[in-house]
Scaffold this active site. Structure first.
Site, mmCIF file in Angstrom:
data_model
loop_
_atom_site.group_PDB
_atom_site.id
_atom_site.type_symbol
_atom_site.label_atom_id
_atom_site.label_comp_id
_atom_site.label_asym_id
_atom_site.label_seq_id
_atom_site.Cartn_x
_atom_site.Cartn_y
_atom_site.Cartn_z
ATOM 1 N N LYS A 23 0.863 -1.190 0.000
ATOM 2 C CA LYS A 23 0.000 0.000 0.000
ATOM 3 C C LYS A 23 0.894 1.234 0.000
ATOM 4 O O LYS A 23 1.879 1.287 0.723
ATOM 5 C CB LYS A 23 -0.882 -0.004 1.251
ATOM 6 C CG LYS A 23 -1.898 1.114 1.263
ATOM 7 C CD LYS A 23 -2.645 1.268 2.582
ATOM 8 C CE LYS A 23 -3.129 -0.018 3.204
ATOM 9 N NZ LYS A 23 -3.854 0.201 4.461
ATOM 10 N N CYS A 41 -0.001 15.221 -5.860
ATOM 11 C CA CYS A 41 -0.508 14.494 -7.029
ATOM 12 C C CYS A 41 -1.696 13.605 -6.667
ATOM 13 O O CYS A 41 -1.674 12.893 -5.666
ATOM 14 C CB CYS A 41 0.623 13.634 -7.598
ATOM 15 S SG CYS A 41 0.127 12.638 -9.001
ATOM 16 N N CYS A 43 -3.189 12.121 -9.624
ATOM 17 C CA CYS A 43 -3.348 11.347 -10.870
ATOM 18 C C CYS A 43 -2.428 10.129 -10.895
ATOM 19 O O CYS A 43 -2.548 9.291 -11.769
ATOM 20 C CB CYS A 43 -3.083 12.225 -12.086
ATOM 21 S SG CYS A 43 -1.335 12.607 -12.379
ATOM 22 N N CYS A 52 2.993 16.953 -7.059
ATOM 23 C CA CYS A 52 2.553 17.127 -8.447
ATOM 24 C C CYS A 52 3.677 17.725 -9.291
ATOM 25 O O CYS A 52 4.346 18.663 -8.872
ATOM 26 C CB CYS A 52 1.345 18.065 -8.463
ATOM 27 S SG CYS A 52 0.827 18.599 -10.097
ATOM 28 N N HIS A 56 -0.344 15.502 -14.781
ATOM 29 C CA HIS A 56 -1.794 15.339 -14.974
ATOM 30 C C HIS A 56 -2.262 16.029 -16.257
ATOM 31 O O HIS A 56 -3.236 15.604 -16.864
ATOM 32 C CB HIS A 56 -2.568 15.869 -13.756
ATOM 33 C CG HIS A 56 -2.339 17.320 -13.467
ATOM 34 N ND1 HIS A 56 -1.333 17.778 -12.653
ATOM 35 C CD2 HIS A 56 -2.986 18.418 -13.926
ATOM 36 C CE1 HIS A 56 -1.367 19.096 -12.596
ATOM 37 N NE2 HIS A 56 -2.370 19.510 -13.371
HETATM 38 FE FE1 FES Z 1 -0.572 14.153 -10.704
HETATM 39 FE FE2 FES Z 1 -0.399 16.735 -11.046
HETATM 40 S S1 FES Z 1 -1.970 15.649 -10.142
HETATM 41 S S2 FES Z 1 1.035 15.249 -11.591
#
Ligand code: FES
Length: 77
Positions: A23, A41, A43, A52, A56
């Site tokens: 996890k 982040c 994504c 991030c 994304h």
């Molecule tokens: Fe994943 Fe920006 S939300 S790189």
């Protein structure tokens, strides 16, 4: 028809981050933030995960998705 397990595997969100761990959990002490804004982040495509790196934008362009970061803002007092 695909077995349930196979369908779920095809829907992986995390493609490559810390795959050796059962996890992925990141703990950040908010008191240690020494800047006013930090973007985390959501994504799972960032090369600097959990921070991030704007990956994304490419993910959204390629997939039609609409994900973006969690932005933490610290008030300056
Ligand atoms: Fe994943 Fe920006 S939300 S790189």
């Amino acid at each position: 028809f695909l077995p349930k397990k196979k369908k779920q595997k095809d829907c992986l969100i995390n493609l490559k981050i810390q795959k050796e761990n059962p996890k992925v959990v990141n703990e950040i002490d908010i008191e240690d933030l020494n800047c006013t804004n930090v973007c985390y982040c959501r994504c799972w495509r960032s090369k600097t995960f959990p921070v991030c790196d704007k990956s994304h934008l490419k993910h959204n362009e390629l997939t039609g998705d609409n994900v973006g970061p969690l932005i933490l803002k610290k008030k300056i007092v």
